[in-house]
Design a protein around this motif. Structure first.
Motif, PDB file in Angstrom:
ATOM      1  N   CYS A 156       0.844  -1.198   0.000  1.00 47.96           N
ATOM      2  CA  CYS A 156       0.000   0.000   0.000  1.00 47.96           C
ATOM      3  C   CYS A 156       0.880   1.250   0.000  1.00 47.96           C
ATOM      4  O   CYS A 156       1.905   1.292   0.688  1.00 47.96           O
ATOM      5  CB  CYS A 156      -0.896  -0.016   1.240  1.00 47.96           C
ATOM      6  SG  CYS A 156      -1.988   1.405   1.278  1.00 47.96           S
ATOM      7  N   CYS A 160      -1.929   5.728   5.604  1.00 49.26           N
ATOM      8  CA  CYS A 160      -2.881   6.242   6.593  1.00 49.26           C
ATOM      9  C   CYS A 160      -2.110   6.286   7.916  1.00 49.26           C
ATOM     10  O   CYS A 160      -1.336   5.372   8.215  1.00 49.26           O
ATOM     11  CB  CYS A 160      -4.089   5.317   6.708  1.00 49.26           C
ATOM     12  SG  CYS A 160      -4.976   5.225   5.156  1.00 49.26           S
ATOM     13  N   CYS A 163      -1.784   3.180  10.276  1.00 49.56           N
ATOM     14  CA  CYS A 163      -1.710   1.835   9.699  1.00 49.56           C
ATOM     15  C   CYS A 163      -0.285   1.347   9.417  1.00 49.56           C
ATOM     16  O   CYS A 163       0.550   2.059   8.866  1.00 49.56           O
ATOM     17  CB  CYS A 163      -2.531   1.807   8.411  1.00 49.56           C
ATOM     18  SG  CYS A 163      -2.612   0.154   7.698  1.00 49.56           S
TER      19      CYS A 163
END
Ligand code: SAM
Ligand code: SF4
Length: 491
Positions: A156, A160, A163
């Motif tokens: 990813c 965020c 995370c």
């Protein structure tokens, strides 16, 4: 023969990774055992997304080693590179490595990856050193005979603030479309009925390069390839259409979708694709704009609400002919069979309560959003500070009790909306996929919208229905489950 046992904790990506690991082990002579205390090799595929998932290994791994001192314990997954975890479990774990590195060793160390298994045995693992792979290419040993997770990418880039995924799994990489289509075709030929496309953010998919060398199958995806494939990269909507174009009677699900990448094109593709299940897993994470900004999510609560509206309108207001009987909100008369109802799109979300600094007023905006959207399902997590993330530096100042209270409050709203949504099914006949038989002698199935369903009318069944589509008349609705009877006309 040496035995192996894999313990998988965490998300569907970890499960898919374990299936690849299992196939490599079996190709090289290991045999699966269900006995974790009697296995020669135990692989623990870990999850570090929340402290609660992490805690599971601290009791489990020492117990395995104590019960069977000869066992070799191999730790992989999200926690494989965390120094504090390594310190804590150093006496119980023999080898540590991320999945990607197992299949794809650092330059100059080719051949190393399976030597870690060789250390434990007299087997001689072979790898192709010339072709350093995206490990997702490895053919998995699917756990199920009718439903398969098909990873379309890994990692990813969104970072965020709460995370750990971008650190634990690395940056986004996607599989070439031809490789994904080949895997799906193979599964459909074997009779698989449910293909679940997965990635951290499945709808952020971009093919690595124009898929000019896609093997064309007569009748499948030709117009798309000539129109868009020759121009550039494919996006998730293109890929989904191609999967939908594969011949066969099967359902396609995908998860999870990031709200920022949920395009109108994707909604239209879902509306037109007769095999694409009417279920969208769209994590919102918070209902307050200031918190969403601190989380680095890239959208506002209002834009999320509007997006769900678009999805519902796009999928529920249009009624394309859907041979599998799951266009939404309408009755379709399936010739010789009962009238099959096509339920409205199911919306599932994730939300975190108690993000650092979240005030009661800000939490109330999450409540408001839940009341407004009326979710079918939600996974509500209490914020858990993760080492290495940006939010780790912020004070985790919402108490555990308050996090629990907020979670319960949201859960109450969720139960009300899920029950109200489920009640709409009562009296209707829907198509479902049978997943298993329960101990109580009922069939357990799922609708295309992702609803669990227990089927009572068992004596009508003369064959093993696991992995089969059947029609069910809904007799009752609970918060997270429907109850129904088999409609006998297809058996
Ligand atoms: N990519 C997806 C998205 O954009 O929402 C989610 C993937 S994440 C691995 C799965 C879920 O774990 C998230 O949706 C979030 O609700 C939860 N999660 C992640 N980090 C968390 C943390 N530090 N504390 C609590 N829950 C967390
Ligand atoms: Fe984690 Fe955010 Fe990436 Fe989802 S999008 S995996 S929550 S960093």
């Amino acid at each position: 023969m040496l035995t192996y046992h894999i313990i998988t904790i965490g998300c569907q990506m970890n499960y898919a990774d374990s299936e690849r690991l299992a196939s490599r082990l079996e190709e090289n002579g290991y045999k699966k055992t269900d006995d974790k205390y009697g296995s020669d090799l135990v692989i623990v595929n870990t999850c570090g997304v929340r402290q609660s998932a992490e805690n599971r290994i601290y009791g489990l791994i020492p117990k395995i080693k104590i019960m069977n001192p000869k066992v070799k314990v191999f730790l992989t997954g999200c926690l494989a590179e965390r120094k504090d975890v390594k310190r804590r479990l150093k006496d119980y774990v023999d080898e540590w490595m991320t999945i990607n590195k197992i299949f794809n060793p650092p330059a100059g160390r080719a051949g190393f990856q399976f030597s870690i298994f060789n250390q434990f045995s007299n087997l001689n693992f072979q790898i192709n050193t010339k072709h350093v792979v995206n490990y997702l290419e490895v053919t998995p040993k699917y756990e199920s005979k009718f439903s398969a997770f098909v990873p379309i990418g890994n990692g990813c880039d969104n970072f965020c603030s709460y995370c750990v995924v971008p650190y634990a799994r690395g940056r986004e990489v996607y599989r070439p479309a031809q490789e994904i289509l080949k895997e799906v075709r193979g599964l459909v030929i074997k009779g698989y009925k449910e293909i679940i496309l997965i990635a951290q953010n499945v709808n952020s998919y971009k093919s690595e390069k124009p898929p000019l060398n896609l093997p064309l199958v007569k009748g499948e995806n030709v117009p798309l390839l000539t129109k868009e494939g020759s121009k550039g990269r494919l996006d998730f909507a293109d890929l989904l259409k191609m999967v939908n174009d594969i011949h066969g009677d099967f359902w396609i699900r995908f998860l999870t979708s990031h709200p920022k990448d949920m395009s109108l094109k994707l909604i239209k593709t879902m509306a037109a694709g007769e095999k694409i299940c009417r279920q969208v897993y769209l994590p919102v994470q918070a209902g307050d704009d200031a918190i969403l900004k601190k989380m680095n999510r890239g959208y506002t609560a209002d834009s999320y609400v509007k997006l769900v509206e678009k999805i519902r309108n796009g999928l529920n207001d249009k009624f394309p002919t859907r041979p599998n009987g799951h266009s939404s909100g309408r009755m379709t008369n399936d010739k010789k069979n009962a009238v099959v109802w096509n339920p409205p799109v199911g919306i599932t979300t994730d939300l975190i309560v108690g993000f650092p600094g979240e005030t009661k007023k800000q939490f109330n905006n999450s409540l408001k959003l839940f009341k407004e959207i009326k979710f079918d399902m939600a996974y509500i997590s209490e914020y858990s500070a993760r080492p290495g993330t940006a939010a780790f530096k912020l004070k985790d100042n919402v108490s555990r009790e308050e996090k629990r209270r907020r979670k319960n409050e949201l859960d109450k709203i969720l139960r009300q909306s899920a029950l109200a949504n489920n009640k709409k099914y009562v009296g209707k006949t829907v198509r479902v996929l049978i997943e298993k038989e329960t101990k109580a002698g009922e069939w357990f199935a799922k609708t295309a919208t992702g609803k669990d369903i227990k089927i009572k009318n068992y004596e009508l069944s003369i064959t093993n229905l696991i992995g089969k589509f059947v029609e069910v008349k809904i007799a009752g609705a609970r918060e997270f489950c429907l109850v129904g009877d088999l409609v006998n006309n297809k058996l």
